[in-house]
Design an enzyme around this catalytic site. Structure first.
Site, PDB file in Angstrom:
ATOM      1  N   LYS A   1       0.717  -1.035   0.026  1.00 32.96           N
ATOM      2  CA  LYS A   1      -0.023   0.129  -0.194  1.00 32.96           C
ATOM      3  C   LYS A   1       0.783   1.485  -0.015  1.00 32.96           C
ATOM      4  O   LYS A   1       0.314   2.580  -0.225  1.00 32.96           O
ATOM      5  CB  LYS A   1      -1.029  -0.039   1.258  1.00 32.96           C
ATOM      6  CG  LYS A   1      -1.970  -1.079   1.294  1.00 32.96           C
ATOM      7  CD  LYS A   1      -3.044  -0.766   2.351  1.00 32.96           C
ATOM      8  CE  LYS A   1      -3.725  -2.037   2.954  1.00 32.96           C
ATOM      9  NZ  LYS A   1      -4.044  -1.843   4.149  1.00 32.96           N
TER      10      LYS A   1
ATOM     11  N   LYS B   1     -11.800 -12.664   0.610  1.00 32.73           N
ATOM     12  CA  LYS B   1     -11.888 -12.472   1.988  1.00 32.73           C
ATOM     13  C   LYS B   1     -12.990 -11.438   2.297  1.00 32.73           C
ATOM     14  O   LYS B   1     -12.759 -10.403   1.752  1.00 32.73           O
ATOM     15  CB  LYS B   1     -10.457 -12.243   2.897  1.00 32.73           C
ATOM     16  CG  LYS B   1     -10.685 -12.836   4.247  1.00 32.73           C
ATOM     17  CD  LYS B   1      -9.280 -12.730   4.815  1.00 32.73           C
ATOM     18  CE  LYS B   1      -9.249 -11.669   5.811  1.00 32.73           C
ATOM     19  NZ  LYS B   1      -7.920 -11.572   6.732  1.00 32.73           N
TER      20      LYS B   1
ATOM     21  N   LYS C   1     -14.174  -5.675   5.953  1.00 32.92           N
ATOM     22  CA  LYS C   1     -14.716  -4.361   6.581  1.00 32.92           C
ATOM     23  C   LYS C   1     -14.636  -3.339   5.531  1.00 32.92           C
ATOM     24  O   LYS C   1     -15.502  -2.298   5.460  1.00 32.92           O
ATOM     25  CB  LYS C   1     -14.495  -4.151   7.818  1.00 32.92           C
ATOM     26  CG  LYS C   1     -13.206  -3.706   8.372  1.00 32.92           C
ATOM     27  CD  LYS C   1     -13.436  -3.313   9.850  1.00 32.92           C
ATOM     28  CE  LYS C   1     -12.335  -3.856  10.815  1.00 32.92           C
ATOM     29  NZ  LYS C   1     -11.048  -3.777  10.591  1.00 32.92           N
TER      30      LYS C   1
HETATM   31  P1  AMP Z   1      -9.279  -6.847  10.275  1.00 30.39           P
HETATM   32  O1  AMP Z   1     -10.703  -6.466  10.042  1.00 30.39           O
HETATM   33  O2  AMP Z   1      -8.379  -7.003   8.867  1.00 30.39           O
HETATM   34  O3  AMP Z   1      -8.446  -5.657  11.106  1.00 30.39           O
HETATM   35  O4  AMP Z   1      -8.856  -7.966  11.127  1.00 30.39           O
HETATM   36  C1  AMP Z   1      -9.377  -8.080  12.520  1.00 30.39           C
HETATM   37  C2  AMP Z   1      -9.409  -9.679  12.908  1.00 30.39           C
HETATM   38  O5  AMP Z   1     -10.411 -10.124  12.189  1.00 30.39           O
HETATM   39  C3  AMP Z   1      -8.010 -10.313  12.537  1.00 30.39           C
HETATM   40  O6  AMP Z   1      -7.859 -11.368  13.564  1.00 30.39           O
HETATM   41  C4  AMP Z   1      -8.508 -10.977  11.226  1.00 30.39           C
HETATM   42  O7  AMP Z   1      -7.664 -12.130  10.964  1.00 30.39           O
HETATM   43  C5  AMP Z   1     -10.084 -11.551  11.379  1.00 30.39           C
HETATM   44  N1  AMP Z   1     -10.888 -11.420  10.406  1.00 30.39           N
HETATM   45  C6  AMP Z   1     -11.259 -10.301   9.506  1.00 30.39           C
HETATM   46  N2  AMP Z   1     -11.839 -10.744   8.247  1.00 30.39           N
HETATM   47  C7  AMP Z   1     -11.857 -12.210   8.518  1.00 30.39           C
HETATM   48  C8  AMP Z   1     -12.504 -13.184   7.537  1.00 30.39           C
HETATM   49  N3  AMP Z   1     -13.169 -12.815   6.393  1.00 30.39           N
HETATM   50  N4  AMP Z   1     -12.604 -14.567   7.974  1.00 30.39           N
HETATM   51  C9  AMP Z   1     -11.795 -14.867   9.020  1.00 30.39           C
HETATM   52  N5  AMP Z   1     -11.173 -13.861   9.897  1.00 30.39           N
HETATM   53  C10 AMP Z   1     -11.121 -12.593   9.659  1.00 30.39           C
END
Ligand code: AMP
Length: 346
Positions: free
Chosen positions: A111, A191, A194
């Protein structure tokens, strides 16, 4: 030393089902061990952001963590920016980190680099190391993609201890046995996230039941009509089976044998997701701003005891002040909380 774990949640968007199944639920289930959970609002500043939205998302993430079962009487839950020790240790660790090792981090490679890139995007892995090292954490549960950051944390802690004696606890990464990876319903190759460009295939924790059902009924499925669990050749259907399996604690391939049509499977996934999220949403809407704020302040006060002690140990080892200085004097009249009425040129 007993096992101590940490999890951080970055308020860059509303929490979605992948966050819950992959990170929040395992954290809630592991609260019998000492656990630290924080809303990583400082980490949300590494990319362009809107202050009001950040404040709202921080409140929402904290509220959802409480509603999902993070127990503030057992677990230390706080907002990162409430603890000055994070930014203080960040700087001190920068003095133990090399430019090359930080520049190699994957996120910056992906990024960073453009003219508008914030310097904090380069240095945030060191802030992440500070987040972990402040609390004498022994285990960091992370997905494989975050392994590099925990490695950097270990390298920094080991280097620091080699130079200055046994000051920092060296943590290790632990990976969940079955890593829940929830895919985007509209694009099963991606994946669920958010900040995904389209929200059509993202199930947000606060989506009303009719929205959840609509998104699930419109999920992309695969060629053919047979319901079989085959993540390679049938990623869309397999993602739905995975979801149903995780919600109901069953085996996806075994669940598949109950279905003759995609429609019935989708309908049952919708029922299961709505039933899973209903109590979380209900508890979330029962929480007041004051409840959330009180939990965060109580958490920051508890977290500060250990975090401040770590910073003092580090400062002392590095040849800096041994004690914090507090003046105890009233603030001079010209130091006000409000800004001057006519701001000067920027
Ligand atoms: P983030 O939203 O990327 O900051 O992720 C926060 C936590 O949620 C991390 O531990 C990620 O591994 C988990 N996480 C986010 N999206 C997913 C997903 N689609 N499936 C499983 N775990 C997720």
């Amino acid at each position: 030393m007993s096992t101590r774990r940490i999890s951080g949640f970055k308020p860059t968007g509303p929490l979605q089902l992948g966050n819950y199944l992959g990170a929040i639920r395992p954290t809630v289930q592991g609260q019998d061990r000492p656990t630290v959970v924080f809303v990583a609002d400082l980490h949300a500043l590494t990319v362009p952001h809107d202050p009001e939205r950040l404040r709202e998302l921080t409140r929402q993430v904290a509220g959802l963590l409480l509603a999902a079962g993070v127990d503030p009487d057992r677990t230390v839950l706080y907002r990162q920016s409430d603890l000055p020790a994070h930014t203080e240790l960040h700087y001190l660790l920068e003095c133990a980190a090399g430019y090359g090792e930080v520049h190699r981090m994957i996120q910056f490679k992906e990024k960073g680099g453009g003219s508008g890139t914030r310097l904090s995007l380069l240095t945030y892995p060191v802030l992440m190391a500070a987040d972990i090292l402040l609390h004498d954490i022994t285990e960091v549960p992370v997905g494989r993609d975050q392994r590099q950051h925990v490695e950097l944390t270990r390298d920094l802690a080991l280097r620091f201890n080699e130079r200055h004696g046994p000051v920092l606890t060296v943590p290790q990464a632990v990976h969940p046995q079955v890593a829940a990876r929830v895919a985007d319903l509209a694009d099963p190759a991606a994946k669920m996230g958010k900040t995904n460009a389209s929200t059509n295939g993202v199930l947000f924790l606060l989506d009303p039941p009719d929205v959840l059902r609509r998104k699930i009924m419109r999920a992309v499925t695969d060629a053919g009509t047979e319901v079989t669990y085959d993540p390679e050749r049938k990623p869309g259907v397999s993602n739905l089976l995975d979801l149903l399996a995780t919600c109901t604690a069953r085996e996806p391939s075994q669940i598949a044998t109950n279905y003759q049509s995609y429609g019935q499977l989708k309908s049952d996934v919708a029922d299961a997701v709505i039933a899973l999220l209903e109590p979380i949403q209900r508890r979330y809407y029962e929480l007041t701003d004051a409840d959330i704020e009180q939990s965060l302040v109580q958490g920051a006060e508890a977290a500060a005891v250990r975090a401040d002690a770590t910073v003092l140990r580090v400062k002392e080892a590095m040849g800096l002040a041994k004690k914090p200085v507090t003046s105890g004097r009233p603030a001079p009249a010209d130091i006000r909380a409000t800004p001057p009425t006519a701001p000067g040129p920027r």
